[in-house]
Design a protein around this motif. Structure first.
Motif: not given
Length: 204
Positions: A92-101
Motif C-alpha cells: 500500500g502507501s505511506c504518504g506518497v511512498h509505497g510500503t509493504a507489511w
C-alpha cells in the motif's frame, strides 16, 4: 453456486464497554487472500479481518506504518494482499511512498524497513501476485515533477524489493494488475490514452 454467509456490520467491540456504538463505521472491502486455511480481508483504510472458516470473521489490529524518517505515515492506505512462499504480504502507501507489511499467520503484521532504492520516490502500489518463488507488485512511480511511469517490484521474501520501471517514459503509464505462473509475469494497465500489457518470461 455461491452462498451468502454474512451480511451486515463487522466490528470489533470491546467486551468491557457497555456503551457499544450502534452505528459503527462501514468497512469498504478492497482485497482478500488466503493460504487455504486462513483468509485475510482488507480495506483501503488498512483495516484487516481474518477468518479460519469463511463464516466467522474477526477484526484484527489495523496496519500501522512509519515513513522513511521514522514518523507515523500520513495517508496510510492498503491496496492489495497476497500469500506466497514466505507468508502473507500486504502492499500500500505511506504518504506518497509505497510500503509493504509481512505476516506469517495473517494475524500479526510488521511493516518492512523503508528502502530508499525501492520505495524512496513517490510510488503507488496497486496490485500483488505470488508464486512459490516470490512476489510481484504492480503500480507506478516517478520523481516529483516527473511523469508517473508503470513500475513493477519483485521480491523473494516480501521484505527486500527490487524496482523496475517498465517505460517508455514519454507518456504517463501505470500497472493496475499483475499475474504470475511458472513461465511468465503479465502486467496490465495503461500507457497514455491506451490500454497496455507487459509480459516478462521467467528464467528457469
Amino acid at each position: 453456486v455461491y452462498e451468502l454467509v454474512h451480511e451486515g456490520v463487522l466490528q470489533d467491540f470491546d467486551p468491557n464497554d457497555a456503551e457499544q456504538d450502534p452505528y459503527p463505521p462501514r468497512l469498504e472491502f478492497k482485497t482478500i487472500t488466503t493460504d487455504n486455511q486462513t483468509a485475510v480481508l482488507g480495506t483501503e483504510d488498512a483495516e484487516l479481518l481474518i477468518t479460519r472458516d469463511g463464516e466467522t470473521w474477526e477484526l484484527i489490529p489495523r496496519l500501522v506504518g512509519l515513513d522513511g524518517e521514522g514518523q507515523e505515515c500520513s495517508g496510510l492506505g492498503l491496496s492489495a494482499l497476497a500469500h506466497g512462499s514466505t507468508g502473507f504480504v500486504a502492499v500500500g502507501s505511506c504518504g506518497v511512498h509505497g510500503t509493504a507489511w509481512t505476516s506469517h499467520d495473517g494475524l500479526t503484521w510488521s511493516q518492512i524497513p523503508h528502502d530508499e532504492s525501492s520505495f524512496g520516490e513517490p510510488a503507488w502500489l496497486n496490485s500483488i501476485t505470488a508464486n512459490e518463488n516470490g512476489y510481484v507488485v504492480g503500480g507506478r512511480s516517478g520523481s516529483d515533477g516527473e511523469l508517473q511511469t508503470a513500475t513493477v517490484w519483485t521480491s523473494s521474501d516480501g521484505i527486500s524489493w527490487t524496482r523496475m520501471v517498465l517505460g517508455p517514459t514519454e507518456a504517463e503509464s501505470g500497472v493496475l494488475g499483475v499475474a504470475i505462473d511458472d513461465d511468465a509475469v503479465v502486467a496490465v494497465g495503461w500507457q497514455g490514452d491506451d490500454a497496455a500489457i507487459w509480459r516478462s518470461v521467467l528464467t528457469k
